[in-house]
Scaffold this active site. Structure first.
Site, PDB file in Angstrom:
ATOM      1  N   ALA A  61       0.831  -1.202   0.000  1.00  0.00           N
ATOM      2  CA  ALA A  61       0.000   0.000   0.000  1.00  0.00           C
ATOM      3  C   ALA A  61       0.863   1.249   0.000  1.00  0.00           C
ATOM      4  O   ALA A  61       1.995   1.237   0.463  1.00  0.00           O
ATOM      5  CB  ALA A  61      -0.890  -0.010   1.230  1.00  0.00           C
ATOM      6  N   GLY A 102       0.610  -5.233   0.957  1.00  0.00           N
ATOM      7  CA  GLY A 102      -0.401  -5.330  -0.091  1.00  0.00           C
ATOM      8  C   GLY A 102       0.145  -5.958  -1.367  1.00  0.00           C
ATOM      9  O   GLY A 102      -0.594  -6.591  -2.124  1.00  0.00           O
ATOM     10  N   GLU A 105      -0.098  -9.558  -0.800  1.00  0.00           N
ATOM     11  CA  GLU A 105      -1.517  -9.936  -0.811  1.00  0.00           C
ATOM     12  C   GLU A 105      -2.057 -10.010  -2.243  1.00  0.00           C
ATOM     13  O   GLU A 105      -2.837 -10.891  -2.580  1.00  0.00           O
ATOM     14  CB  GLU A 105      -2.331  -8.929   0.014  1.00  0.00           C
ATOM     15  CG  GLU A 105      -2.040  -9.042   1.508  1.00  0.00           C
ATOM     16  CD  GLU A 105      -2.849  -8.049   2.326  1.00  0.00           C
ATOM     17  OE1 GLU A 105      -2.656  -6.831   2.119  1.00  0.00           O
ATOM     18  OE2 GLU A 105      -3.668  -8.474   3.157  1.00  0.00           O
ATOM     19  N   GLU A 125       2.732  -5.302   8.178  1.00  0.00           N
ATOM     20  CA  GLU A 125       1.717  -4.392   8.736  1.00  0.00           C
ATOM     21  C   GLU A 125       1.827  -4.205  10.242  1.00  0.00           C
ATOM     22  O   GLU A 125       1.605  -3.107  10.752  1.00  0.00           O
ATOM     23  CB  GLU A 125       0.302  -4.870   8.377  1.00  0.00           C
ATOM     24  CG  GLU A 125      -0.072  -4.679   6.914  1.00  0.00           C
ATOM     25  CD  GLU A 125       0.480  -5.762   5.995  1.00  0.00           C
ATOM     26  OE1 GLU A 125       1.235  -6.648   6.465  1.00  0.00           O
ATOM     27  OE2 GLU A 125       0.158  -5.727   4.790  1.00  0.00           O
TER      28      GLU A 125
END
Ligand code: NAI
Length: 704
Positions: A61, A102, A105, A125
């Site tokens: 992210a 991310g 992911e 995270e």
């Protein structure tokens, strides 16, 4: 910032291009969705490869979007991943460099994955006080198995693809690529094979369809939770991460996804995560120097001289050697030099014994080190770092000699912690080449490096100092010249306030306990005992001469008059048993404090813990505001970074200025006013800095 779309026969290659790390910002997500749609609609395309345009897949992210509505704006990451997973054509993730957060992911949502062996994978995270929010905790246990996945999610640490590929039964990678050069072609071949398998009637493999269980789930999760709780302290995220991996084993996939997203959103709102994200961004911001003209390049530093082989000189030399820089260590006497060289050697030998150094590295490091008693040996060094006695006369002699022997363009740096860098620079013919490099003790361990910019320090020299700091893996913060620079200047009112608390009724242990409960590893008195109480004594004596307006409590002087300098003398604010560091409350000190209270006519009171914490923290904050006002620090987040990396300020509280912002600056100023008006209150001490008053009037914050 874009996404490239190319065709390789019947395979569409989608490359993310958002340098340097392919952060999955809104614009990238939108472009990726478009590209996937294009591939879906093109009848010629049978399969898709998703990779990074350069060597990096994606670091995840875009942290700048965190806490802003952009992070959730469609397509959000979960929607993008769902689109990939639902794609009617096989999608291959080709992972190189880094696949984190991310980014990982997204890869987990693909049907196939191929990675270079050295690709770093992580779900970091938790380091920002969060849990993965786009399926990481639900898909990774299905791909890797519960235990290895839990380790990754809870630690946040990066692991190489080849290590994960060795886990028996793993479904994370379908293949490892030979290397970065062949990754694209191997990924395209894998995509073709996927399309063929699909044509032969096989369903597209999706991690969400795999079972997820642990043979001894109850016992295992109980054990993991207990372990993680102990380590996480006040941070909620790591324990939540355990819960979520357990959810993956107990709930249907879509339910697990919903629970994970909910947890992610809640943690995003938590003050702990806000603080950790602030610290992360502060680190990035600190390297930006607003007035640095474009095109300034750091000078080349190939070899360094360190002058003075005492505590600091040796630690600095170790930091440089660890980064592969040749070091010449200069002393005045053979004996001192031998002692210094021996202590450096001993450090590396211990590292070797503890397995932190590979065999061969010891000789490599030591080969870079030489000692000297002769300034002529420093003539060819690109940079000298002075760490001699803290005395202007000694500094003058050293800087004059360095200036005389060192080649033109060589940089002269001082590690002084209290002296005026501009005066030191004036001893040389090259004040533009003089800079402060203020290391913290132990210099090879402490992250913080204050880079002190003199009035004449050139941009090029400043840029070189920052680049060197980065090379030796320090967190560099630029400070202007003032008494104590950023960190120690703020420490001064903090310690003065701590002494006032003793006068008013606290014991050293009460003050320390309150600050340790707040999250500092050590309260002010234990810290002073460790650093040496004589340092403060010396500073107070100097202040009384140079800055008589500053009020000090004499209680610390009484302590020093007894020779109680701290751990090194076996007694300070506490008593110590020889060879141990446990701080034992001292009846002698208690009596000394009581006598001092009587002498100044204060009737002691019980000071609430909350007041102790607020008084010490707001002392830091007010001085921080003055530092900003005077332009000594460029931004409030720099001050936070100094306290987070050099003074043990708890990371999950984000630093003193962030703490003040969270409290609200009106509240901060109001509390200071109350302290000023209290019995024994000090109106001068608690006069809010102008910068603070201005922000309060404007309804502003320190950190933007
Ligand atoms: P130290 O007393 O351990 O070491 C000083 C060394 O300099 C001694 O080995 C001495 O023989 C040598 N020296 C003295 N005059 C010299 C000269 N003319 N030429 C070459 N070598 C000479 O002192 P320490 O603690 O290492 O401090 C050094 C400097 O670092 C001081 O400026 C101090 O303020 C600063 N500093 C100290 C910190 C600490 O926690 N000790 C933290 C940050 C900065």
């Amino acid at each position: 910032m874009t996404v490239h779309y190319d065709l390789y026969g019947e395979v569409a290659l989608i490359r993310l291009d958002n340098p340097p790390m392919n952060g999955l910002s809104l614009a990238i997500r939108q472009a990726a969705v478009k590209a996937l749609e294009q591939a879906r609609q093109d009848p010629e395309v049978r399969a898709v490869v998703l990779m990074g345009a350069a060597r990096v897949f994606s670091s995840g992210a875009d942290i700048k979007e965190f806490g802003s509505p952009l992070a959730f704006q469609g397509p959000n990451l979960s929607q993008l991943i769902a689109m990939v997973e639902r794609s009617p054509k096989p999608v291959v993730a080709a992972l190189g460099g880094v696949a984190m957060g991310g980014g990982l992911e997204l890869a987990l949502g693909c049907h196939y994955r191929i990675a270079t062996p050295d690709c770093s994978l992580a779900l970091p995270e938790v380091k920002l006080g969060l849990v993965p929010g786009a399926g990481g905790t639900q898909r990774l246990p299905r791909a890797l198995g519960v235990e290895p996945a839990l380790n990754l999610v809870v630690s946040g640490d990066a692991v190489k693809a080849e290590q994960l590929a060795a886990i028996p039964g793993q479904r994370l990678f379908d293949r490892l690529a030979a290397g970065a050069e062949t990754l694209r072609d191997e990924a395209i071949a894998l995509a073709r094979a996927g399309a063929d398998a699909q044509a032969a009637g096989q369903p597209l493999p999706r991690l969400r369809d795999l079972p997820c269980s642990h043979p001894r789930a109850d016992g295992y999760f109980h054990f993991a939770r207990t372990l993680v709780k102990g380590k996480a302290g006040p941070l909620p995220a790591p324990v939540k991460a355990v819960d979520l991996v357990e959810t993956a084993t107990r709930s249907p996939f879509d339910e697990g996804m919903a629970i994970e997203f909910q947890s992610f959103r809640l943690l995003m709102e938590s003050p702990e995560s806000a603080a950790l994200r602030h610290a992360f961004l502060a680190e990035r911001a600190a390297s930006r120097i607003a007035d640095m003209p474009p095109g300034i390049r750091p000078r080349d530093v190939q070899s360094v001289a360190v002058v003075g082989a005492g505590t600091m000189g040796c630690g600095i030399a170790i930091s440089l050697l660890q980064a592969g820089l040749p070091v010449t260590l200069l002393e005045t006497k053979q004996e001192a030099l031998d002692r210094g060289l021996a202590s450096i050697r001993q450090h590396f030998e211990t590292e070797l014994r503890k397995g932190r150094l590979k065999p061969g590295q010891l000789d490599e490091r030591l080969a870079l080190l030489r000692g000297s008693l002769d300034y002529a040996d420093l003539a060819q060094a690109d940079l000298a770092i002075e760490a001699v006695f803290e005395d202007m006369g000694v500094k003058e002699s050293v800087f004059r000699q360095l200036d005389a022997v060192m080649k033109p363009g060589a940089i002269l740096a001082s590690n002084t912690s209290t002296l005026d860098l501009d005066r030191i620079a004036a001893f040389t013919q090259r004040p533009q080449d003089v800079v402060g490099l203020h290391f913290f003790s132990p210099a090879h361990l402490m992250k913080l490096l204050e880079v002190v910019r003199g009035v004449q320090t050139s941009h090029e020299v400043l840029a070189t100092a920052m680049a060197l700091g980065k090379r030796i893996r320090k967190t560099c913060v630029v400070s202007g010249v003032c008494d104590g620079f950023i960190g120690n200047r703020m420490l001064d009112p903090y310690l003065r306030q701590a002494a006032f608390l003793l006068e008013e009724g606290c014991s050293p242990a009460e003050v320390d306990r309150a600050m340790e409960k707040f999250g500092f590893p050590m309260g002010p008195f234990r810290m002073s005992d460790m650093a040496g109480n004589d340092i403060g004594w010396y500073i107070r004596q100097r202040h009384r001469l140079e800055r008589p307006e500053i009020r000090h409590s004499a209680v610390a002087d009484r302590l020093c008059e007894l020779g109680r300098f701290g751990q090194k003398t076996g007694a300070g604010w506490y008593d110590y048993v020889a060879g141990r560091r446990d701080a034992i409350p001292s009846p002698v000190v208690q009596q000394l404090i009581e006598q001092h209270r009587q002498a100044i006519g204060i009737v002691p009171r019980r000071v609430p813990e909350q007041e102790i914490v607020q008084r010490l923290l707001l002392a830091l904050v007010n001085e921080g505001a003055r530092i900003l006002e005077q332009g000594i620090a460029a931004r409030a987040s720099d001050i936070d970074l100094v306290y987070l990396t050099g003074y043990g300020f708890p990371a999950w509280r984000g630093g003193p200025m962030h703490y003040a912002d969270q409290l609200g600056l009106f509240e901060v100023a109001e509390t200071m006013r109350q302290f000023a008006q209290a019995p024994n209150g000090d109106a001068v001490f608690w006069q809010p800095a102008e910068w603070l008053q201005r922000l309060v009037a404007a309804g502003g914050r320190f950190n933007g």
